[in-house]
Enzyme design. Structure first.
Site, PDB file in Angstrom:
ATOM      1  N   THR A 616      29.428  12.359  65.765  1.00  0.00           N
ATOM      2  CA  THR A 616      29.735  10.984  66.174  1.00  0.00           C
ATOM      3  C   THR A 616      31.093  10.517  65.688  1.00  0.00           C
ATOM      4  O   THR A 616      31.673   9.588  66.269  1.00  0.00           O
ATOM      5  CB  THR A 616      28.660  10.019  65.658  1.00  0.00           C
ATOM      6  OG1 THR A 616      28.564  10.138  64.232  1.00  0.00           O
ATOM      7  CG2 THR A 616      27.311  10.315  66.283  1.00  0.00           C
ATOM      8  N   CYS A 617      31.610  11.125  64.626  1.00  0.00           N
ATOM      9  CA  CYS A 617      32.897  10.670  64.092  1.00  0.00           C
ATOM     10  C   CYS A 617      34.038  10.936  65.068  1.00  0.00           C
ATOM     11  O   CYS A 617      35.083  10.286  65.004  1.00  0.00           O
ATOM     12  CB  CYS A 617      33.183  11.331  62.750  1.00  0.00           C
ATOM     13  SG  CYS A 617      33.195  13.124  62.805  1.00  0.00           S
ATOM     14  N   VAL A 618      33.854  11.916  65.969  1.00  0.00           N
ATOM     15  CA  VAL A 618      34.895  12.234  66.958  1.00  0.00           C
ATOM     16  C   VAL A 618      34.344  12.217  68.373  1.00  0.00           C
ATOM     17  O   VAL A 618      34.988  12.703  69.304  1.00  0.00           O
ATOM     18  CB  VAL A 618      35.548  13.605  66.660  1.00  0.00           C
ATOM     19  CG1 VAL A 618      36.420  13.527  65.431  1.00  0.00           C
ATOM     20  CG2 VAL A 618      34.491  14.694  66.496  1.00  0.00           C
TER      21      VAL A 618
END
Length: 650
Positions: A616-618
């Site tokens: 989810t961070c990217v």
């Protein structure tokens, strides 16, 4: 729109141009706490604030007191002789005064501004391109420091030195002081952001993604927040700027990482928002017992806060129904949330409500400044309060918060309109008019008195006038009744709550920054796009295949097919699974930063036996090469269901 020339110039200034400075202790400063400068020149970021230079000297022990016994006093090495901090000046205890040519430097001034205003340099021929000025960039500028002589060394944002200029209110104002240097030959001018006011009928049909609104959105990001956020926005919308020069863009957003217990998101969030209201740091959240951190968990934090604010137990909102989920009852507001009208007499309940609305105001401001999306639908009258246009709301605005009440008031309004029609008749006597008015009925033959209403706010025991319980609604006071209900529902009954919300928001950023937008645009600004069908054309142009997949890969085509079949509930679940937030920003998938990327997941065995996973961070979806769309859909549904409410390593 901010063009590529601006982004290139900003990036070039940050990574190429440095101001060379040499520090000197003031000759008249005999204090033993001030050490003489013993190193060479220091390269300074032209956009660094003067306060950064003070911190630089303090951190190296050039101003010592009893609190600094352990301060480092080592000389500056070749690798350390640069000052690049561009964090916004914050309230602090100043201990040094810095001067150029005997001019004290305001702590909130950038070094480029200071050199241009107070430095010694020859008149330059090419005023249009200061970036080429040899005097600014090649000269060595002497900065003299001495002990701070102010009587009150604890500086607040509301107090400034007599000779200190107010900080520029926006990035464009800052750029105006360095505009030729930063803009170079680019075509960006303030006139690009001049937006003509549209007539109400036309502007109500426009959305933020249309050119005029998009420019205003970019203007907000460029001027309303601190410089580094503005630069980050340019990098996000122009990814090509991060390429080259080893990816250096000069953007340095300070992050404030906080650990949150999922069972205590609402109370912990209150403390976090109170602490960070005036901070320029980017909030980043991770959860107790989970290893995931970064963008995904942070977006989910705002989603969880949004859900918590909708709990019926808080009593914040006007209810048009309710529903239960996970053992809690939530308010249902089909047309968007609006505060519940309550008595404005001071009471513990009103005080608690105001505290909660101040908390919500901080959340709205922090979400906006950090470019986060909230999962809560507010009504248009709510946003009119936020924008300060609430005093103009009338009966029509009731429809946006309570259709049942609006329908009832419209029926009562019929009596008032018939009464007005009688009064306008000029060919009959006053006595005849009064007789006709007394006979006014609705279509069913009922009079106002037959409704048995009094001057009490519908659905409550709040009196609309002194002794309202004993004042019956009649044809003679129907106008007063309508005005009283509308006024208390939309304004007087929610005034203290909404003023508290506005106050909380203003602690994060000035409310005046929102004047670029209309009330019907604010929902997209804070809460992203609403429900819409995903199309194959949209997904094909915005979904980015990588690391094993191309646009022609069968897995990518199958994914697009499945996504176009999703309904609203499945769309929300998919977005929350991949990004951490169940909503898309204004502009949809094309506005996601980073882009939604699908990569091939390497597996040991038949791919149909594995589940997809995400980063989810990217915004990465790691997808096995399934044999058919049906298998892809079933595995994706399982992964979405099992992957909710936790962030772990895959």
């Amino acid at each position: 729109m901010v063009n590529d020339g601006l982004g290139d110039s900003l990036s070039k200034v940050s990574s190429t141009y440095q101001i060379k400075c040499l520090f000197r202790k003031h000759p008249d400063n005999s204090s033993s706490s001030i050490r003489q400068w013993g190193s060479g020149t220091v390269k300074v970021d032209p956009l660094a604030y003067v306060q950064a230079l003070e911190k630089y000297l303090l951190s190296r022990g050039y101003c010592r007191n009893d609190e600094d016994e352990d301060a480092e006093s080592s000389e500056v090495s070749e690798e350390e002789d640069r000052i690049v901090s561009r964090q916004q000046p914050s309230p602090t205890r100043h201990r040094l005064t810095l001067t150029i040519n005997n001019h004290p430097l305001p702590y909130n001034m950038t070094m480029y501004q200071a050199i241009k205003k107070y430095g010694t340099h020859t008149r330059l021929d090419d005023e249009a391109h200061p970036a080429s000025h040899s005097a600014v960039w090649h000269n060595i500028h002497t900065i003299v420091y001495k002990a701070y002589e102010g009587t009150d060394r604890v500086r607040s944002s509301a107090v400034k030195m007599v000779d200190e200029e107010p900080p520029p209110s926006s990035l464009l104002e800052k750029l105006s002081l360095t505009s030729p240097m930063v803009l170079g030959k680019s075509d960006l001018h303030l006139s690009h952001f001049q937006v003509k006011r549209l007539d109400p009928e036309r502007k109500s049909t426009l959305q933020l993604q249309r050119p005029g609104e998009a420019e205003r959105l970019e203007l907000l990001h460029a001027t309303a927040f601190d410089r580094d956020r503005a630069l980050q926005r340019i990098v996000d919308t122009h990814p090509e700027l991060s390429a080259g020069s080893e990816g250096r863009t000069g953007v340095r957003l300070d992050k404030d990482k906080r650990c949150v217990d999922r069972d205590s998101v609402f109370p912990q969030g209150r403390g976090i928002m109170t602490e960070l209201a005036a901070s320029t740091s980017l909030l980043e959240v991770y959860y107790v017992g989970e290893v995931g951190t970064g963008l995904g968990p942070t977006l989910e934090f705002y989603t969880l806060l949004s859900r918590a604010f909708q709990e019926s137990a808080l009593g914040m909102w006007r209810e048009n129904g309710s529903y239960t989920a996970n053992g809690k009852t939530y308010v249902s507001a089909p047309n968007g949330f609006y505060p519940r009208a309550v008595s404005q007499v001071d009471s513990p309940e009103l005080s608690r409500l105001c505290d909660d609305f101040t908390y919500l105001g901080r959340v709205l401001g922090k979400a906006l400044i950090d470019n986060r999306i909230l999962d809560i639908a507010f009504s248009e009258p709510f946003y009119r309060w936020l924008l300060g246009t609430h005093e103009k709301m009338g009966l029509a605005a009731i429809r946006d918060i309570d259709e049942v009440l609006h329908s009832s008031l419209k029926q009562i309004e019929i009596f008032a309109l018939k009464k007005e029609s009688v009064f306008k008749q000029e060919d009959i006597s006053t006595e005849r008019k009064e007789a006709l008015i007394a006979q006014i009925t609705d279509d069913s033959g009922a009079t106002l008195e037959d409704l048995c209403l009094d001057f009490v706010l519908p659905g409550t025991d709040i009196e609309l006038t002194a002794g309202g319980k004993n004042v019956a609604l009649t044809i003679s006071n129907v106008e007063e009744y309508l005005c009283a209900v509308v006024n208390f529902t939309l304004r007087e009954g929610v005034r203290k709550q909404m003023e508290a919300l506005r106050y909380g928001f203003s602690l994060v950023m000035p409310l005046s920054n929102l004047q670029l937008f209309y009330a019907n645009e604010m929902s997209q600004l804070l809460c992203g796009t609403g429900e819409s069908k995903w199309t194959e054309e949209e997904l094909s142009t915005t979904l980015q295949p990588d690391h094993g997949y191309t646009a022609s890969s069968s897995a990518v085509k199958h994914l697009i097919q499945v996504m176009t079949e999703f309904g609203p509930t499945e769309q929300r679940a998919f977005l929350k699974f991949v990004t951490g937030c169940p909503r898309l920003p204004v502009g949809g998938f094309k506005s996601l930063h980073p882009r939604l990327t699908v990569v091939k997941k390497s597996v040991d065995g038949p791919p149909d036996t594995y589940l997809p996973s995400v980063m989810t961070c990217v915004n990465y979806l790691k997808l096995p090469d399934y044999t058919c769309p049906q298998t892809l859909r079933s595995k994706l549904v399982v992964a979405i269901s099992e992957g909710q409410n936790s962030f772990h390593l895959s």
